[in-house]
Write a protein that holds these residues in place. Structure first.
Motif, PDB file in Angstrom:
ATOM      1  N   UNK A 133       0.962  -0.985   0.294  1.00  0.00           N
ATOM      2  CA  UNK A 133       0.167   0.296  -0.206  1.00  0.00           C
ATOM      3  C   UNK A 133       0.955   1.102   0.341  1.00  0.00           C
ATOM      4  N   UNK A 134       0.218   2.370  -0.769  1.00  0.00           N
ATOM      5  CA  UNK A 134       1.110   3.308  -1.112  1.00  0.00           C
ATOM      6  C   UNK A 134       0.679   4.406  -0.190  1.00  0.00           C
ATOM      7  N   UNK A 135       0.849   5.450   0.422  1.00  0.00           N
ATOM      8  CA  UNK A 135       0.442   6.443   0.883  1.00  0.00           C
ATOM      9  C   UNK A 135       1.303   7.956   0.750  1.00  0.00           C
ATOM     10  N   UNK A 136       1.346   8.902  -0.958  1.00  0.00           N
ATOM     11  CA  UNK A 136       2.441   9.978  -0.452  1.00  0.00           C
ATOM     12  C   UNK A 136       3.814   9.875  -0.777  1.00  0.00           C
ATOM     13  N   UNK A 137       3.883   8.201  -1.679  1.00  0.00           N
ATOM     14  CA  UNK A 137       5.334   8.404  -1.715  1.00  0.00           C
ATOM     15  C   UNK A 137       5.881   7.397  -0.895  1.00  0.00           C
ATOM     16  N   UNK A 138       5.563   6.843   0.032  1.00  0.00           N
ATOM     17  CA  UNK A 138       5.638   5.775   1.364  1.00  0.00           C
ATOM     18  C   UNK A 138       4.992   4.117   1.029  1.00  0.00           C
ATOM     19  N   UNK A 139       5.680   2.960   0.866  1.00  0.00           N
ATOM     20  CA  UNK A 139       5.186   1.855   0.819  1.00  0.00           C
ATOM     21  C   UNK A 139       5.443   0.997   1.347  1.00  0.00           C
ATOM     22  N   UNK A 140       3.828   0.408   2.563  1.00  0.00           N
ATOM     23  CA  UNK A 140       3.370  -0.178   3.255  1.00  0.00           C
ATOM     24  C   UNK A 140       3.349  -1.605   2.969  1.00  0.00           C
ATOM     25  N   UNK A 141       3.809  -2.462   3.659  1.00  0.00           N
ATOM     26  CA  UNK A 141       3.349  -4.028   3.307  1.00  0.00           C
ATOM     27  C   UNK A 141       1.932  -4.203   3.955  1.00  0.00           C
ATOM     28  N   UNK A 142       0.959  -4.567   3.284  1.00  0.00           N
ATOM     29  CA  UNK A 142      -0.118  -5.194   3.778  1.00  0.00           C
ATOM     30  C   UNK A 142      -0.419  -5.842   5.097  1.00  0.00           C
ATOM     31  N   UNK A 143      -0.626  -5.878   6.135  1.00  0.00           N
ATOM     32  CA  UNK A 143      -0.908  -6.208   7.048  1.00  0.00           C
ATOM     33  C   UNK A 143      -1.829  -7.185   6.978  1.00  0.00           C
ATOM     34  N   UNK A 144      -0.989  -8.056   7.540  1.00  0.00           N
ATOM     35  CA  UNK A 144      -1.594  -9.930   7.309  1.00  0.00           C
ATOM     36  C   UNK A 144      -3.067 -10.147   8.244  1.00  0.00           C
ATOM     37  N   UNK A 145      -4.017 -11.082   8.530  1.00  0.00           N
ATOM     38  CA  UNK A 145      -4.423 -11.706   9.514  1.00  0.00           C
ATOM     39  C   UNK A 145      -3.114 -12.425  10.320  1.00  0.00           C
TER      40      UNK A 145
ATOM     41  N   UNK B  34       3.886   0.348  10.779  1.00  0.00           N
ATOM     42  CA  UNK B  34       3.045   0.350   9.675  1.00  0.00           C
ATOM     43  C   UNK B  34       4.437  -0.387   8.452  1.00  0.00           C
ATOM     44  N   UNK B  35       5.411  -0.076   8.300  1.00  0.00           N
ATOM     45  CA  UNK B  35       6.904  -0.427   7.600  1.00  0.00           C
ATOM     46  C   UNK B  35       7.328  -2.209   7.690  1.00  0.00           C
ATOM     47  N   UNK B  36       6.271  -2.195   9.339  1.00  0.00           N
ATOM     48  CA  UNK B  36       6.702  -2.987  10.125  1.00  0.00           C
ATOM     49  C   UNK B  36       5.964  -4.612   9.273  1.00  0.00           C
ATOM     50  N   UNK B  37       4.474  -4.576   9.186  1.00  0.00           N
ATOM     51  CA  UNK B  37       3.235  -4.755   8.566  1.00  0.00           C
ATOM     52  C   UNK B  37       2.311  -5.432   9.558  1.00  0.00           C
ATOM     53  N   UNK B  38       2.388  -4.224  10.891  1.00  0.00           N
ATOM     54  CA  UNK B  38       1.786  -4.457  12.275  1.00  0.00           C
ATOM     55  C   UNK B  38       0.449  -3.614  11.535  1.00  0.00           C
ATOM     56  N   UNK B  39      -0.819  -4.520  12.575  1.00  0.00           N
ATOM     57  CA  UNK B  39      -2.295  -3.862  12.377  1.00  0.00           C
ATOM     58  C   UNK B  39      -2.048  -2.440  12.870  1.00  0.00           C
ATOM     59  N   UNK B  40      -2.249  -1.750  12.598  1.00  0.00           N
ATOM     60  CA  UNK B  40      -2.614  -0.321  12.987  1.00  0.00           C
ATOM     61  C   UNK B  40      -3.963   0.238  12.922  1.00  0.00           C
ATOM     62  N   UNK B  41      -4.389   0.291  14.323  1.00  0.00           N
ATOM     63  CA  UNK B  41      -5.229   0.829  14.382  1.00  0.00           C
ATOM     64  C   UNK B  41      -5.822   2.647  15.573  1.00  0.00           C
ATOM     65  N   UNK B  42      -5.863   3.516  15.002  1.00  0.00           N
ATOM     66  CA  UNK B  42      -6.087   4.936  16.203  1.00  0.00           C
ATOM     67  C   UNK B  42      -7.624   4.456  16.889  1.00  0.00           C
TER      68      UNK B  42
ATOM     69  N   UNK C 194      -3.846  15.724   6.096  1.00  0.00           N
ATOM     70  CA  UNK C 194      -2.612  16.027   6.724  1.00  0.00           C
ATOM     71  C   UNK C 194      -1.350  15.207   6.829  1.00  0.00           C
ATOM     72  N   UNK C 195      -1.662  13.937   7.805  1.00  0.00           N
ATOM     73  CA  UNK C 195      -0.409  13.455   8.053  1.00  0.00           C
ATOM     74  C   UNK C 195      -0.324  12.514   6.756  1.00  0.00           C
ATOM     75  N   UNK C 196      -1.259  11.966   6.108  1.00  0.00           N
ATOM     76  CA  UNK C 196      -1.501  10.787   4.409  1.00  0.00           C
ATOM     77  C   UNK C 196      -1.002   9.842   4.810  1.00  0.00           C
ATOM     78  N   UNK C 197      -1.866   9.441   5.970  1.00  0.00           N
ATOM     79  CA  UNK C 197      -2.250   8.155   6.431  1.00  0.00           C
ATOM     80  C   UNK C 197      -3.570   7.170   6.749  1.00  0.00           C
ATOM     81  N   UNK C 198      -3.360   6.961   6.010  1.00  0.00           N
ATOM     82  CA  UNK C 198      -5.194   6.003   5.502  1.00  0.00           C
ATOM     83  C   UNK C 198      -4.848   5.064   6.628  1.00  0.00           C
TER      84      UNK C 198
END
Length: 244
Positions: A1-13, A119-127, A143-147
């Motif tokens: 997954x990419x957010x404003x140029x950042x590449x994140x692995x998709x978090x797995x179950x 997120x870069x480590x593939x963790x499941x992140x929630x606010x 503002x922070x370009x995080x989804x």
């Protein structure tokens, strides 16, 4: 997954579940208070409406058992005339878009960087926040370009306006996380607030960030020995400063 140029692995179950509070954790201040102050200030009659409410409802916000009632009163004052939560969401998006510069200054770079690393480590992140979810979601996206997913306080119709129906706070925050599908054990939790002790105690690794100075010893006494108590850039808050 990419957010404003950042590449994140998709978090797995089964990936580690990481929960961030928002106010005083990723954002320097109370984002909901800033929003509802803007909603009230945008018309003269709302400012007049709220004046007689201040002595009664403002003290309620300071105490955990009554906080929901105090918050609901000011939500109502800022939304009289609204009938659907979507109307509030539309104004939230306008507020964030028109205050992007000031909001960006309030985002805590250290906290956002920690979120990036998870997120870069593939963790499941929630606010999980006591603010309306659309507010934290819009700030992070615009503002922070995080989804990242956001769980927050639910509002609904009340006396001609909107009010908090379920406050994402204390034990209810854990309930709402589970209802949103985050049922796994919490690997890491970050929060500033004693109201989040249920979340911090549930985490395998609790991290206290930006606590009120008077709460530091309480956190040390009720959380496991060695729990980090850090300051991520809130000048009036406690915790160990991160080296620059």
């Amino acid at each position: 997954m990419s957010v404003k140029g950042r590449q994140y692995p998709r978090a797995q179950a089964g990936a580690p579940l990481v929960v961030f509070d928002f106010d005083h954790t990723l954002y320097d201040g109370d984002s909901g208070s800033h929003l509802f102050a803007w909603l009230i200030r945008r018309s003269w009659w709302r400012r007049l409406l709220v004046l007689p409410m201040l002595p009664l409802f403002l003290p309620l916000v300071a105490f955990l058992p009554t906080r929901r009632f105090g918050v609901s009163a000011f939500v109502w004052a800022g939304t009289v005339g609204f009938h659907r939560p979507r109307e509030l969401d539309t104004l939230i998006d306008r507020y964030v878009a028109t205050h992007a510069g000031k909001i960006r200054e309030r985002l805590l770079p250290i906290g956002i960087d920690v979120l990036h690393r998870h997120r870069a480590a593939g963790d499941r992140v929630v606010v999980a926040t006591g603010a309306p979810p659309e507010l934290a979601r819009a700030i992070l996206a615009f503002v922070a370009h995080e989804d990242v997913p956001v769980v927050g306080t639910q509002v609904g119709p009340r006396l001609g306006g909107l009010g908090a129906k379920r406050h994402c706070h204390n034990e209810m925050k854990m309930t709402m996380l589970r209802e949103a599908g985050f049922r796994d054990d919490v690997a890491v939790a970050y929060s500033d607030s004693s109201a989040d002790l249920p979340l911090l105690r549930a985490a395998r690794k609790p991290v206290v960030v930006n606590p009120k100075p008077g709460r530091v010893e309480m956190f040390r006494s009720v959380l496991p020995a060695g729990t980090p108590i850090l300051n991520w850039g809130c000048r009036k808050r406690g915790g160990e400063a991160i080296p620059g």
